[in-house]
Design an enzyme around this catalytic site. Structure first.
Site, short mmCIF file in Angstrom:
data_model
loop_
_atom_site.label_atom_id
_atom_site.label_comp_id
_atom_site.label_asym_id
_atom_site.label_seq_id
_atom_site.Cartn_x
_atom_site.Cartn_y
_atom_site.Cartn_z
N TYR A 217 -64.74 9.71 -17.97
CA TYR A 217 -65.40 9.68 -16.66
C TYR A 217 -66.52 8.65 -16.65
N ASP B 41 -73.95 16.64 -25.14
CA ASP B 41 -75.20 16.71 -24.38
C ASP B 41 -76.31 15.95 -25.09
N SER C 24 -58.99 16.11 -2.45
CA SER C 24 -58.62 16.61 -3.78
C SER C 24 -59.73 17.50 -4.34
N PHE D 186 -76.97 26.08 -23.10
CA PHE D 186 -76.36 25.38 -24.23
C PHE D 186 -77.43 24.77 -25.14
N SER E 265 -73.86 6.37 -12.10
CA SER E 265 -74.40 7.58 -12.73
C SER E 265 -75.31 7.21 -13.89
N ASN F 145 -71.31 22.34 -14.16
CA ASN F 145 -72.70 21.92 -13.98
C ASN F 145 -73.62 23.14 -13.85
N LEU F 146 -74.86 22.89 -14.22
CA LEU F 146 -75.80 24.00 -14.36
C LEU F 146 -76.08 24.77 -13.06
N ARG G 222 -83.59 17.35 -17.99
CA ARG G 222 -82.87 16.44 -17.09
C ARG G 222 -83.75 16.14 -15.88
N ASP H 248 -55.53 9.10 -0.03
CA ASP H 248 -56.06 8.55 -1.28
C ASP H 248 -56.60 7.13 -1.01
N ARG I 247 -73.77 22.22 -26.39
CA ARG I 247 -72.49 21.73 -25.85
C ARG I 247 -72.27 20.32 -26.37
N LYS J 145 -67.40 4.60 -14.71
CA LYS J 145 -68.60 4.09 -14.02
C LYS J 145 -69.07 2.77 -14.65
P1 NAD Z 1 -67.21 15.48 -5.11
O1 NAD Z 1 -66.02 15.75 -5.96
O2 NAD Z 1 -67.83 16.61 -4.38
O3 NAD Z 1 -66.87 14.34 -4.06
C1 NAD Z 1 -65.92 13.33 -4.31
C2 NAD Z 1 -64.99 13.31 -3.11
O4 NAD Z 1 -64.03 12.27 -3.30
C3 NAD Z 1 -64.21 14.62 -2.94
O5 NAD Z 1 -64.34 15.05 -1.62
C4 NAD Z 1 -62.76 14.25 -3.28
O6 NAD Z 1 -61.85 15.00 -2.49
C5 NAD Z 1 -62.75 12.77 -2.95
N1 NAD Z 1 -61.80 11.95 -3.71
C6 NAD Z 1 -61.62 11.89 -5.05
N2 NAD Z 1 -60.72 10.93 -5.35
C7 NAD Z 1 -60.32 10.39 -4.17
C8 NAD Z 1 -59.42 9.34 -3.82
N3 NAD Z 1 -58.74 8.67 -4.73
N4 NAD Z 1 -59.29 9.03 -2.51
C9 NAD Z 1 -59.97 9.70 -1.56
N5 NAD Z 1 -60.83 10.69 -1.82
C10 NAD Z 1 -61.00 11.02 -3.12
O7 NAD Z 1 -68.29 14.75 -6.05
P2 NAD Z 1 -69.80 14.41 -5.74
O8 NAD Z 1 -70.64 15.22 -6.64
O9 NAD Z 1 -70.06 14.38 -4.28
O10 NAD Z 1 -69.83 12.93 -6.32
C11 NAD Z 1 -69.67 11.79 -5.49
C12 NAD Z 1 -69.74 10.54 -6.35
O11 NAD Z 1 -70.97 10.54 -7.06
C13 NAD Z 1 -68.64 10.46 -7.41
O12 NAD Z 1 -68.27 9.12 -7.54
C14 NAD Z 1 -69.33 10.93 -8.67
O13 NAD Z 1 -68.75 10.40 -9.81
C15 NAD Z 1 -70.73 10.37 -8.45
N6 NAD Z 1 -71.77 11.09 -9.19
C16 NAD Z 1 -71.91 12.45 -9.04
C17 NAD Z 1 -72.90 13.11 -9.75
C18 NAD Z 1 -73.06 14.60 -9.65
O14 NAD Z 1 -73.72 15.19 -10.52
N7 NAD Z 1 -72.52 15.26 -8.63
C19 NAD Z 1 -73.76 12.39 -10.59
C20 NAD Z 1 -73.59 11.01 -10.71
C21 NAD Z 1 -72.59 10.37 -10.00
C1 WQD Z 2 -77.42 20.07 -17.19
C2 WQD Z 2 -78.07 20.81 -18.35
C3 WQD Z 2 -76.56 21.45 -20.12
C4 WQD Z 2 -74.27 24.37 -17.81
C5 WQD Z 2 -73.45 15.85 -15.85
C6 WQD Z 2 -72.66 14.61 -16.18
C7 WQD Z 2 -73.35 13.39 -15.63
C8 WQD Z 2 -73.63 13.57 -14.13
C9 WQD Z 2 -74.31 14.86 -13.83
C10 WQD Z 2 -71.85 12.56 -12.91
C11 WQD Z 2 -77.54 20.36 -19.71
C12 WQD Z 2 -77.15 22.66 -19.43
C13 WQD Z 2 -75.18 23.41 -18.17
C14 WQD Z 2 -74.35 25.67 -18.39
C15 WQD Z 2 -76.28 24.94 -19.62
N1 WQD Z 2 -72.44 13.57 -13.36
N2 WQD Z 2 -76.17 23.69 -19.06
N3 WQD Z 2 -75.37 25.90 -19.27
O1 WQD Z 2 -74.53 17.31 -18.39
O2 WQD Z 2 -76.79 16.57 -17.50
O3 WQD Z 2 -74.74 15.75 -16.45
O4 WQD Z 2 -73.60 15.96 -14.43
O5 WQD Z 2 -72.05 11.41 -13.11
O6 WQD Z 2 -72.53 12.32 -15.88
O7 WQD Z 2 -72.55 14.51 -17.58
O8 WQD Z 2 -75.35 18.08 -16.12
O9 WQD Z 2 -75.37 20.22 -14.91
O10 WQD Z 2 -73.63 19.86 -16.71
O11 WQD Z 2 -76.01 20.14 -17.37
O12 WQD Z 2 -77.17 25.21 -20.43
O13 WQD Z 2 -73.54 26.57 -18.14
O14 WQD Z 2 -77.72 22.19 -18.24
O15 WQD Z 2 -76.50 21.64 -21.49
O16 WQD Z 2 -78.63 20.37 -20.57
P1 WQD Z 2 -75.37 16.93 -17.25
P2 WQD Z 2 -75.00 19.62 -16.22
#
Ligand code: NAD
Ligand code: WQD
Length: 339
Positions: free
Chosen positions: A149, A295, A34, A218, A124, A199-200, A231, A58, A292, A153
Site C-alpha cells: 500500500y 508499527d 468498493s 499494540f 500519506s 485503524n485505532l 501519532r 472504476d 504489531r 503512494k
Molecule cells: P476510503 O476507502 O474511505 O475512500 C476511498 C474511496 O475510493 C472509496 O469510496 C472507494 O470505494 C473508492 N475507490 C477505491 N478504488 C477505486 C477505483 N479504482 N475507482 C473508483 N473508486 C475507487 O479511504 P479514505 O480513508 O477516504 O482514503 C482516501 C485516500 O486517502 C486514499 O487514497 C488513501 O490511501 C489516502 N489516505 C488515507 C489515510 C487514512 O488514514 N484514512 C491516510 C493517508 C492517506
Molecule cells: C494507530 C496507532 C497502532 C489499532 C495507518 C497506515 C498509514 C495511514 C494511516 C494510510 C498505532 C495502535 C491500532 C488497534 C492499537 N493510512 N493501534 N490497537 O498504523 O499509524 O497508520 O493508517 O495512508 O499508512 O499505516 O494507524 O490507526 O492503524 O494505528 O493499539 O487495535 O494505534 O499500534 O500505534 P497507523 P492505526
C-alpha cells in the site's frame, strides 16, 4: 471551479466534497463503491443542500472517465480513489498495485487528453518510511515504505513528479496525510470500515458500542513517555479544508509540491483512549498486548509548509475528534447526544 473527486464517496473524499460544495464549487464524484455506500451521496445533499454529480465506476475505466471529462468542463481533480488497508496490501499486493497505480495513471492520461492541469493527490505519511527522524519534513527522502500500500503512494508520487518534469505547466500537489480521525459534526459522515477495523479510532468506536469486547493496545514498551506509540491524529474536516487550500494554491501555481497535513503534535494510544473516555463519558475496556508488526514507535508532522504555502493549519481539538467519531459511530445527532 468544477472539481472531479475520485473516491469522493469514501471517508476523506465525502468530507472534502462537503467543503467543496459549501465553498460554491461544482463537484463530480467518481467512485466504484468498493469501500463506500451509495447513501453517502444523500447524506452529502442533506448536509449541504446540494447534490454532487455521481458516477459509479472504476477510475481506471478510461472510456467512462473520458465521458465524464467530455460531459463536464473539469478544472481540477482530487484523486482519493485507492485501496488503503495496509495489512490486506501485504496479502494481496497485485490487487493494490493494480488498483492504485492504474487509477492514477488513467486519470492522468485522461486529464492530459482534456487539458486539465491541476491535480491534488492523496499521499500519506507512510512515504517517509522507517528511517527518517520525526517530525517529518517534506524535504526528507520519501522513497521507501513498509507495505505494498505504502509503496503505491511512493510510486505515484514519483510518477507525478516525473510527469511535472515533462509538463512544467502542470500542477500536482502531493498531500501527505498523517492520521485522520473524527467525523462530520452532523453525525452523518464518518469512517465506517467493513469488517473488523484495523485503524485505532474505528476500533475504539466498535468497543465503545459493545460490538467488540475490548481494545488491544499494540505494545506498551515503546521508547515513548507512556510506552505506547505516538501519532499525529488530525480531524478529517481539517483535512478536507486542506484540500480546498491546496486547490486554491494549484489554481495559481505550476510544478509539484509535497505538503504534510498534520497538526504537528504527537499523542499516544493511551492518551487517545483516555481522551475518548473523557470526551464521551464512556469507560473503554482495553489490554496492553504485543507490538504489531511494522508499527513505528512515534511520528508526527512538521506542519510549517502547509501553514506557509497554503495558509492551512488544523484547528479541531482531540476532544472534537473523539466526540464526533463517537457521534457518527452510534448514528446519533449532535442534539440528541450532547445537549
Ligand atoms: P476510503 O476507502 O474511505 O475512500 C476511498 C474511496 O475510493 C472509496 O469510496 C472507494 O470505494 C473508492 N475507490 C477505491 N478504488 C477505486 C477505483 N479504482 N475507482 C473508483 N473508486 C475507487 O479511504 P479514505 O480513508 O477516504 O482514503 C482516501 C485516500 O486517502 C486514499 O487514497 C488513501 O490511501 C489516502 N489516505 C488515507 C489515510 C487514512 O488514514 N484514512 C491516510 C493517508 C492517506
Ligand atoms: C494507530 C496507532 C497502532 C489499532 C495507518 C497506515 C498509514 C495511514 C494511516 C494510510 C498505532 C495502535 C491500532 C488497534 C492499537 N493510512 N493501534 N490497537 O498504523 O499509524 O497508520 O493508517 O495512508 O499508512 O499505516 O494507524 O490507526 O492503524 O494505528 O493499539 O487495535 O494505534 O499500534 O500505534 P497507523 P492505526
Amino acid at each position: 471551479m468544477t472539481v472531479l473527486v475520485t473516491g469522493g464517496a469514501g471517508y476523506i473524499g465525502s468530507h472534502t466534497v462537503v467543503e467543496l460544495l459549501n465553498a460554491g464549487h461544482e463537484t463530480i464524484i467518481v467512485d466504484d463503491l468498493s469501500n463506500a455506500k451509495l447513501d453517502v451521496i444523500d447524506r452529502i445533499e442533506t448536509i449541504t443542500g446540494k447534490r454532487p454529480a455521481f458516477y459509479q465506476f472504476d477510475a481506471a475505466d478510461k472510456e467512462r472517465l473520458r465521458d465524464v471529462f467530455a460531459n463536464h468542463k473539469i478544472d481540477a481533480a482530487i484523486h482519493f480513489a485507492a485501496f488503503k488497508a495496509v495489512g490486506e496490501s501485504v496479502r494481496k499486493p497485485l490487487q493494490y498495485y493494480r488498483n492504485n497505480i492504474d487509477s492514477a495513471l488513467t486519470l492522468l492520461e485522461v486529464m492530459e487528453e482534456f487539458g486539465c492541469k491541476k491535480l491534488v493527490f492523496s499521499s500519506s505519511a507512510t512515504v517517509y518510511g522507517p528511517n527518517n527522524p520525526h517530525p517529518y519534513k517534506e524535504e526528507m527522502p520519501a522513497i521507501q515504505s513498509s507495505s505494498p500500500y505504502g509503496w503505491t503512494k511512493v510510486m505515484i508520487e514519483r510518477i507525478l513528479t516525473d510527469y511535472v518534469t515533462a509538463h512544467p505547466d502542470f500542477c500536482a500537489i502531493l498531500l501527505r496525510y498523517f492520521n485522520p480521525i473524527g467525523a462530520h459534526e452532523s453525525g452523518l459522515l464518518g469512517d465506517d470500515p467493513n469488517g473488523i477495523p484495523n485503524n485505532l479510532m474505528p476500533y475504539i468506536c466498535r468497543v465503545a458500542a459493545g460490538q467488540l469486547e475490548k481494545l488491544t493496545i499494540f505494545g506498551g514498551d515503546y521508547p515513548t513517555p507512556d510506552g505506547t506509540c505516538q501519532r499525529d491524529y488530525l480531524h478529517v474536516v481539517d483535512l478536507a479544508v486542506g484540500h480546498l487550500k491546496a486547490l486554491e494554491y494549484a489554481e495559481n501555481h505550476n510544478g509539484v509540491e509535497a505538503i504534510n497535513l498534520g497538526t504537528g503534535n504527537g499523542i499516544s494510544v493511551l492518551e487517545l483512549v483516555t481522551a475518548f473516555e473523557k470526551a464521551n463519558n464512556i469507560k473503554l475496556p482495553y489490554v496492553i498486548g504485543p507490538r504489531r508488526d511494522g508499527d513505528l514507535p512515534a511520528f508526527w508532522a512538521d506542519a510549517e509548509k502547509a501553514r506557509n504555502l497554503l495558509g492551512w493549519e488544523a484547528s479541531h481539538s482531540v476532544k472534537d475528534m473523539c466526540r464526533s467519531s463517537w457521534l457518527f459511530a452510534k448514528g446519533g445527532t449532535p442534539e440528541s447526544s450532547f445537549s
